[in-house]
Design a protein around this motif. Structure first.
Motif, PDB file in Angstrom:
ATOM      1  N   THR A  23       4.532   0.281   5.938  1.00 16.81           N
ATOM      2  CA  THR A  23       3.895   0.202   4.623  1.00 16.81           C
ATOM      3  C   THR A  23       4.347   1.422   3.832  1.00 16.81           C
ATOM      4  O   THR A  23       4.965   1.310   2.781  1.00 16.81           O
ATOM      5  N   SER A  24       4.041   2.602   4.381  1.00 13.70           N
ATOM      6  CA  SER A  24       4.409   3.859   3.737  1.00 13.70           C
ATOM      7  C   SER A  24       4.559   4.890   4.849  1.00 13.70           C
ATOM      8  O   SER A  24       3.692   4.979   5.733  1.00 13.70           O
ATOM      9  N   THR A  25       5.642   5.651   4.815  1.00 11.37           N
ATOM     10  CA  THR A  25       5.822   6.687   5.850  1.00 11.37           C
ATOM     11  C   THR A  25       4.682   7.707   5.767  1.00 11.37           C
ATOM     12  O   THR A  25       4.285   8.281   6.784  1.00 11.37           O
ATOM     13  N   GLY A  56       5.466   1.711  -0.505  1.00 12.35           N
ATOM     14  CA  GLY A  56       5.800   3.104  -0.816  1.00 12.35           C
ATOM     15  C   GLY A  56       4.984   3.534  -2.029  1.00 12.35           C
ATOM     16  O   GLY A  56       4.795   2.760  -2.956  1.00 12.35           O
ATOM     17  N   ARG A  57       4.498   4.761  -2.002  1.00 12.51           N
ATOM     18  CA  ARG A  57       3.651   5.174  -3.119  1.00 12.51           C
ATOM     19  C   ARG A  57       4.081   6.491  -3.731  1.00 12.51           C
ATOM     20  O   ARG A  57       4.661   7.352  -3.078  1.00 12.51           O
ATOM     21  N   GLY A  58       3.766   6.608  -5.027  1.00 14.29           N
ATOM     22  CA  GLY A  58       3.940   7.861  -5.736  1.00 14.29           C
ATOM     23  C   GLY A  58       2.567   8.472  -5.923  1.00 14.29           C
ATOM     24  O   GLY A  58       1.625   8.145  -5.203  1.00 14.29           O
ATOM     25  N   ILE A  73      14.248   9.940  -1.461  1.00 16.44           N
ATOM     26  CA  ILE A  73      15.507  10.256  -2.150  1.00 16.44           C
ATOM     27  C   ILE A  73      16.357   8.982  -2.202  1.00 16.44           C
ATOM     28  O   ILE A  73      16.628   8.354  -1.160  1.00 16.44           O
ATOM     29  N   ASN A  74      16.746   8.605  -3.388  1.00 21.38           N
ATOM     30  CA  ASN A  74      17.593   7.423  -3.569  1.00 21.38           C
ATOM     31  C   ASN A  74      19.009   7.802  -3.180  1.00 21.38           C
ATOM     32  O   ASN A  74      19.809   8.170  -4.023  1.00 21.38           O
ATOM     33  N   ALA A  75      19.286   7.707  -1.910  1.00 20.11           N
ATOM     34  CA  ALA A  75      20.613   8.108  -1.436  1.00 20.11           C
ATOM     35  C   ALA A  75      21.630   7.038  -1.836  1.00 20.11           C
ATOM     36  O   ALA A  75      22.358   7.193  -2.809  1.00 20.11           O
ATOM     37  N   ARG A  99      17.916  11.778 -14.944  1.00 21.53           N
ATOM     38  CA  ARG A  99      17.374  10.577 -14.306  1.00 21.53           C
ATOM     39  C   ARG A  99      16.814  10.911 -12.931  1.00 21.53           C
ATOM     40  O   ARG A  99      17.354  11.768 -12.231  1.00 21.53           O
ATOM     41  N   LYS A 100      15.750  10.193 -12.580  1.00 15.37           N
ATOM     42  CA  LYS A 100      15.034  10.543 -11.347  1.00 15.37           C
ATOM     43  C   LYS A 100      15.768  10.013 -10.112  1.00 15.37           C
ATOM     44  O   LYS A 100      15.988   8.812  -9.981  1.00 15.37           O
ATOM     45  N   VAL A 101      16.095  10.913  -9.209  1.00 16.08           N
ATOM     46  CA  VAL A 101      16.822  10.531  -8.003  1.00 16.08           C
ATOM     47  C   VAL A 101      15.908  10.637  -6.776  1.00 16.08           C
ATOM     48  O   VAL A 101      16.246  10.170  -5.694  1.00 16.08           O
ATOM     49  N   GLY A 137      -1.610   6.632  -7.258  1.00 13.23           N
ATOM     50  CA  GLY A 137      -1.554   5.204  -6.944  1.00 13.23           C
ATOM     51  C   GLY A 137      -0.332   4.481  -7.489  1.00 13.23           C
ATOM     52  O   GLY A 137      -0.279   3.250  -7.468  1.00 13.23           O
ATOM     53  N   ARG A 138       0.663   5.234  -7.972  1.00 13.35           N
ATOM     54  CA  ARG A 138       1.844   4.560  -8.494  1.00 13.35           C
ATOM     55  C   ARG A 138       2.719   4.054  -7.349  1.00 13.35           C
ATOM     56  O   ARG A 138       2.650   4.541  -6.236  1.00 13.35           O
ATOM     57  N   ARG A 139       3.557   3.097  -7.682  1.00 12.72           N
ATOM     58  CA  ARG A 139       4.382   2.466  -6.676  1.00 12.72           C
ATOM     59  C   ARG A 139       5.715   3.210  -6.558  1.00 12.72           C
ATOM     60  O   ARG A 139       6.271   3.667  -7.559  1.00 12.72           O
TER      61      ARG A 139
HETATM   62  C1  BT5 Z   1       6.701  10.524  -6.869  1.00  8.09           C
HETATM   63  O1  BT5 Z   1       5.607  10.001  -7.487  1.00  8.09           O
HETATM   64  O2  BT5 Z   1       7.738  10.821  -7.417  1.00  8.09           O
HETATM   65  C2  BT5 Z   1       6.550  10.686  -5.347  1.00  8.09           C
HETATM   66  C3  BT5 Z   1       7.400   9.706  -4.602  1.00  8.09           C
HETATM   67  C4  BT5 Z   1       7.311   9.928  -3.113  1.00  8.09           C
HETATM   68  C5  BT5 Z   1       7.938   8.823  -2.349  1.00  8.09           C
HETATM   69  C6  BT5 Z   1       7.992   9.107  -0.876  1.00  8.09           C
HETATM   70  S1  BT5 Z   1       8.992   7.992   0.005  1.00  8.09           S
HETATM   71  C7  BT5 Z   1       8.409   8.586   1.511  1.00  8.09           C
HETATM   72  C8  BT5 Z   1       6.915   8.831   1.319  1.00  8.09           C
HETATM   73  N1  BT5 Z   1       6.156   7.627   1.581  1.00  8.09           N
HETATM   74  C9  BT5 Z   1       5.534   7.164   0.483  1.00  8.09           C
HETATM   75  O3  BT5 Z   1       4.811   6.143   0.425  1.00  8.09           O
HETATM   76  N2  BT5 Z   1       5.810   7.988  -0.551  1.00  8.09           N
HETATM   77  C10 BT5 Z   1       6.644   9.097  -0.160  1.00  8.09           C
HETATM   78  P1  BT5 Z   1       5.405   9.926  -9.053  1.00  8.09           P
HETATM   79  O4  BT5 Z   1       5.752  11.234  -9.678  1.00  8.09           O
HETATM   80  O5  BT5 Z   1       4.050   9.384  -9.222  1.00  8.09           O
HETATM   81  O6  BT5 Z   1       6.489   8.887  -9.544  1.00  8.09           O
HETATM   82  C11 BT5 Z   1       6.298   7.492  -9.428  1.00  8.09           C
HETATM   83  C12 BT5 Z   1       7.109   6.813 -10.537  1.00  8.09           C
HETATM   84  O7  BT5 Z   1       8.511   6.955 -10.280  1.00  8.09           O
HETATM   85  C13 BT5 Z   1       6.871   5.308 -10.611  1.00  8.09           C
HETATM   86  O8  BT5 Z   1       5.781   5.021 -11.446  1.00  8.09           O
HETATM   87  C14 BT5 Z   1       8.182   4.799 -11.180  1.00  8.09           C
HETATM   88  O9  BT5 Z   1       8.200   4.955 -12.588  1.00  8.09           O
HETATM   89  C15 BT5 Z   1       9.204   5.770 -10.636  1.00  8.09           C
HETATM   90  N3  BT5 Z   1       9.851   5.256  -9.414  1.00  8.09           N
HETATM   91  C16 BT5 Z   1       9.389   4.370  -8.504  1.00  8.09           C
HETATM   92  N4  BT5 Z   1      10.257   4.209  -7.510  1.00  8.09           N
HETATM   93  C17 BT5 Z   1      11.313   5.005  -7.789  1.00  8.09           C
HETATM   94  C18 BT5 Z   1      12.544   5.296  -7.131  1.00  8.09           C
HETATM   95  N5  BT5 Z   1      12.872   4.762  -5.954  1.00  8.09           N
HETATM   96  N6  BT5 Z   1      13.365   6.177  -7.733  1.00  8.09           N
HETATM   97  C19 BT5 Z   1      13.075   6.776  -8.900  1.00  8.09           C
HETATM   98  N7  BT5 Z   1      11.931   6.539  -9.569  1.00  8.09           N
HETATM   99  C20 BT5 Z   1      11.055   5.669  -9.008  1.00  8.09           C
END
Ligand code: BT5
Length: 264
Positions: free
Chosen positions: A33-35, A61-63, A149-151, A127-129, A66-68
């Motif tokens: 689900t999420s690491t 995966g979450r940001g 990290i979007n490798a 751009r967000k990597v 609660g963002r995705r």
């Molecule tokens: C972040 O949140 O930038 C934190 C992301 C952390 C992800 C890692 S992956 C391993 C671990 N397990 C998890 O479940 N999470 C961590 P935030 O600043 O809230 O940014 C989220 C926003 O970035 C989203 O609302 C999108 O607009 C954008 N986004 C979503 N997926 C993305 C991606 N793969 N690359 C770049 N932007 C993305």
């Protein structure tokens, strides 16, 4: 939960890991689900500091807030269990240290300069990597740092405003090497954090920042501020000089793009 995935493609190129504890135990998964979720469970069950979780894909995966977080194959989706014995106000600082470690690791292993957009975005040419998500347990008994990290993620699978290392360099990057560099840089930056060497961390962070010295639009829960990002303070808060000359300290928020700014 899900099946462990020991013979992971990322495991190659990891033979040279020289860390003392960071990533010395890695739980590999094909899909989770999420690491962060898996690492939280391991932390609750007493996993030692440095225990890492890596998955090929994440379904949830979450940001932050609660963002995705979009997590297709080709990315590096990693979480690490830490036990910093820190005070709550120090946690944002830890987040900055982790972002810094990511930037240093990508530069070292892929030769790509990654800028740091306060508080936790990894950016290339604006751009967000990648991003960092810090979650803590009850009474800060543990902290889980999640790194995405979007490798080698295909561009068409990413949201607008995102990019990948592959897109930047024009060729797939070696994710095993990237992971190894990341664990080493994490240990280094975490040790500086734990040793209280905030001055060094902050110097390094500043030199990679795409936020400081720029005009910014900061979104906080109570509204939006525009001004010049002057500094990051002791607690990792962003200090913004408002047009009327007042200084505003922002502890949690988002820095939006502002016309006239060019990301690293
Ligand atoms: C972040 O949140 O930038 C934190 C992301 C952390 C992800 C890692 S992956 C391993 C671990 N397990 C998890 O479940 N999470 C961590 P935030 O600043 O809230 O940014 C989220 C926003 O970035 C989203 O609302 C999108 O607009 C954008 N986004 C979503 N997926 C993305 C991606 N793969 N690359 C770049 N932007 C993305």
């Amino acid at each position: 939960m899900v099946k462990e995935f020991p013979a992971h493609e990322l495991d190659q190129g990891m033979g040279d890991l020289r860390t003392r504890y960071m990533g010395r135990r890695i739980h590999w998964f094909e899909q989770v689900t999420s690491t962060n979720e898996v690492a939280r469970q391991l932390a609750d069950a007493g996993a030692p500091e440095g225990t890492a979780v890596v998955a090929r894909t994440q379904t949830e995966g979450r940001g932050r807030l609660g963002r995705r977080w979009v997590s297709p194959p080709g990315g590096l989706w990693l979480s690490v269990v830490l036990r910093p014995l820190a005070a709550p106000h120090e946690v944002p600082r830890l987040g900055l240290a982790v972002g810094l470690a990511c930037s240093r690791a990508v530069e070292r292993s892929c030769g790509v300069q990654v800028g740091l957009r306060w508080p936790n975005d990894l950016v290339v040419h604006g751009r967000k990597v990648g991003g960092v998500l810090v979650e803590s347990g009850p009474e800060l008994r543990w902290v889980v740092v999640g790194i995405g990290i979007n490798a080698n993620v295909a561009q068409d699978l990413l949201p607008e405003g995102a990019t990948s290392l592959q897109e930047t360099t024009g060729a797939p990057v070696d994710r095993g090497q990237l992971l190894q560099a990341l664990l080493a840089e994490l240990e280094l930056c975490y040790e500086l954090f734990r040793g209280g060497d905030w001055a060094t961390l902050l110097d390094w962070w500043r030199s990679r920042s795409t936020t400081l010295g720029r005009r910014v639009r900061v979104h906080v829960s109570s509204g939006v501020y525009e001004g010049v990002a002057e500094d990051v303070d002791e607690d990792g808060a962003l200090v913004v000089r408002l047009p009327d000359g007042r200084r505003k300290r922002v502890v949690a928020g988002e820095v939006g793009e502002h016309a006239g700014n060019h990301g690293r």
